[in-house]
Design an enzyme around this catalytic site. Structure first.
Site, PDB file in Angstrom:
ATOM      1  CE  LYS A 107      -3.884   1.996   2.643  1.00 17.58           C
ATOM      2  NZ  LYS A 107      -4.696   1.865   3.868  1.00 17.58           N
ATOM      3  CB  SER A 155      -8.026   3.583   2.907  1.00 13.29           C
ATOM      4  OG  SER A 155      -7.175   2.990   3.854  1.00 13.29           O
ATOM      5  CB  SER A 170      -8.236   0.932   5.954  1.00 15.40           C
ATOM      6  OG  SER A 170      -8.918   2.160   5.856  1.00 15.40           O
TER       7      SER A 170
END
Lengths: 98, 487
Positions: free
Chosen positions: B81, B156, B180
């Site tokens: 990420k 996210s 997330s």
């Protein structure tokens, strides 16, 4: 529902946060932040008399280490992360008015 | 040979490499072939690391050929990420303000992956600074759910879930501040582990909400999740909040019998599942756990409903503080329209933060400002204590809690992006674990009209082994993880 915070307050907060906003953004945030604060106000329903506030969740305390200097392996790379640099120094605008 | 990445797990890929079924270069090239073919649809990646990845794969092949001992994640392609720092590789946090930022060091989780022999495929998309639940807050456009490209892969960590579900890698790192990792896992038929706060080092994460941020894992099976956790968990002197507790062998713990496991069903988590078909999926999953010998108990967490309100005071407060460092001086982008130092700050921030980051900075600055601190921030931290005590108390009587991940399967892109508060409410089942610092795991539990539905297991502090072993037995009794998105 009337906005909880006004455009004027939004501008003041933006100044505290060092954030330049357009007129449109100011109006939009006054409305949206008011809606969120309206939702958040339900917290007042919870009785928190004699409740301690959470300051951490790990249970750790007094996390210390030996006061030993470690050598940074690549200080130049840290300087290079800055958007403007010169002679291995970070370049900024003048702090004091001349 | 042609490798079908979607059919592979970390465990089966290791087997394939060790038994010369395919080379590591073949494996890594198969990932990039799929990325070239399908990432224009999924938009999982923000940057690729192809050259280095192929070089690393050659090194793995050399080790295998020479019969050197293989490291625990030898040759396994992973995606990271983009809020996690990677030395020499762009790290943007999906924000314009870090568009050209290249970190000088790796996050501890990245160091550990590299030391274990994993190969970094690239950096994946997310909501800007991880603010969001759909990836629609990315400054570089949303990612798409491989199960239905018109839908969000969650957020996210939606680039992580999209990349893994699309077969671009064999595992992905995400971060979970308030759901997330777990929600993208649930929406993409994946495991998503939010570990106990402090179990995995936060060093090198671009901080969002320091008191609830944690790195975590997206993987295809409970076994893969356990393999990764064994590498990532453990004390890090660079993170003063990381726990010194011993790291158990999560892999061998998978075999722990499920018989007699006490599962609590908190009724508040089942009251507002807006989609009856999702509710049916969860109730069937509970039935499977019972058939496997689990003891199901109804419990109550009455303060659950205040979780979102607490979260949206504490989070913006910490965000406004953490994003203060992006001032155009030290990292990333600096406005070219500034004449004074103050303008460097205000214009750099005004021009380059996206709408949600600005909203959180504003909200956070407000709740921390003089006159409002007690009413909002202190109150929220007190209610947080109430929520934490309540869940800890219930976890004295049961081993794990089982809940839905979300009230419905993946939302359509654009469905809620116009209404920030509606988007916040997506995380209704996610906040308890985040606020209390306990582990939460999304487990693939079935499908509704072709869309994945996940269930959540929450456990005691440092109870990851129990969650993974329960999930492992459930996985063996079902076949959800053998189903893959068709692109």
């Amino acid at each position: 529902m009337a906005d909880v915070i006004s455009s004027k307050e939004v501008q003041k907060i933006a100044q505290l946060a060092r954030l330049e906003l357009t007129g449109k953004e100011v109006a939009q945030y006054a409305e949206q932040i008011s809606a969120i604060l309206g939702y958040v106000s339900q917290l007042s329903e919870v009785d928190t008399e004699n409740v301690k506030l959470t300051s951490q969740v790990t249970g750790l305390s007094n996390v210390l280490r030996e006061d030993v200097v470690e050598v940074c392996s690549n200080p130049e790379a840290l300087i290079r992360m800055a958007p403007e640099h010169e002679n291995n120094l970070i370049k900024v605008k003048a702090v004091f008015d001349s | 040979m042609k490798i079908d990445i979607q059919q592979l797990t970390i465990a089966s890929a290791k087997h394939g490499l060790q038994n010369y079924e395919f080379s590591c270069v073949d494996l890594v090239e198969a990932c990039f072939d799929r990325i070239r073919m399908h990432d224009k649809d999924a938009h999982a990646f923000l940057s690729l690391n192809e050259k280095q990845a192929i070089q690393d794969a050659k090194e793995t092949d050399r080790r295998i050929k020479k019969g050197e001992p293989l490291r625990s994640l030898e040759g396994i392609p992973v995606a990271i990420k983009d809020v996690i720092m990677t030395q020499g590789m762009p790290t943007t946090a999906a924000s314009k303000i870090l568009e050209h930022f290249i970190p000088a060091h790796d996050a501890t989780v990245v160091t550990r992956l590299k030391e274990a022999g994993a190969i970094i495929v690239g950096k994946v998309n997310c909501d800007e600074f991880a603010h969001g639940a759909s990836t629609e807050n990315s400054a570089y456009g949303p990612s798409h759910n491989p199960w239905d490209l018109s839908r969000s892969p969650g957020g996210s960590s939606g680039g992580s879930s999209a990349a893994l579900a699309a077969g671009f890698c064999l595992a992905a790192l995400g971060t979970d501040t308030g759901g997330s990792i777990r929600q993208p896992g649930g929406w993409c038929n994946l495991y998503g582990l939010r570990p106990t706060y402090g179990r995995i080092s936060r060093y090198g994460l671009i901080s969002m909400t320091s008191s609830t941020d944690t790195p975590g894992i997206l993987a295809k099976t409970a076994e893969d999740t356990a393999l990764l956790l064994s590498i990532l968990a453990g004390h890090d002197p660079h993170d003063a909040t990381s726990l010194p507790s011993e790291v158990p062998n999560y892999h061998s713990a998978l075999a722990t019998p499920l018989m007699g496991l006490k599962i609590g069903l908190p009724k508040e988590f089942f009251e507002d599942i807006s989609d009856p078909k999702s509710a049916e999926v969860i109730s069937q999953a509970i039935g499977v756990f019972e058939e496997l010998g689990a003891e199901v108990k109804h419990v109550s967490l009455p303060h659950t409903k205040y979780g979102i309100a607490v979260y949206y005071v504490i989070t913006p407060a910490e965000v406004s503080s953490n994003l203060g460092r992006f001032d155009g001086v030290r990292f990333g982008h600096r406005s070219t329209n500034a004449n004074t130092l103050t303008e460097v700050y205000t214009k750099t921030r005004g021009e380059n933060f996206g709408p949600e980051a600005k909203r959180r900075i504003m909200l956070g600055t407000y709740v921390l400002s003089s006159g409002y601190y007690d009413a909002y921030y202190k109150k929220a931290q007190k209610v947080r204590t109430v929520i934490t005590k309540e869940v800890m108390h219930v976890l004295n009587d049961v081993d794990v809690l089982l809940t839905p991940i979300a009230p419905h399967p993946a939302i359509k892109l654009g469905e809620k992006s116009h209404d920030p508060l509606a988007m916040y409410l997506e995380d209704v089942y996610m906040e308890t674990a985040a606020l209390a610092g306990i582990p939460g795991l999304s487990v693939p539990a079935g499908f509704v009209d072709g869309l994945p539905v996940g269930l959540q297991l929450m456990g005691k502090q440092l109870g990851e082994a129990t969650l993974l072993s329960a999930a492992h037995h459930y996985e063996k009794a079902t076949n959800w993880t053998t189903k893959h998105a068709k692109l």
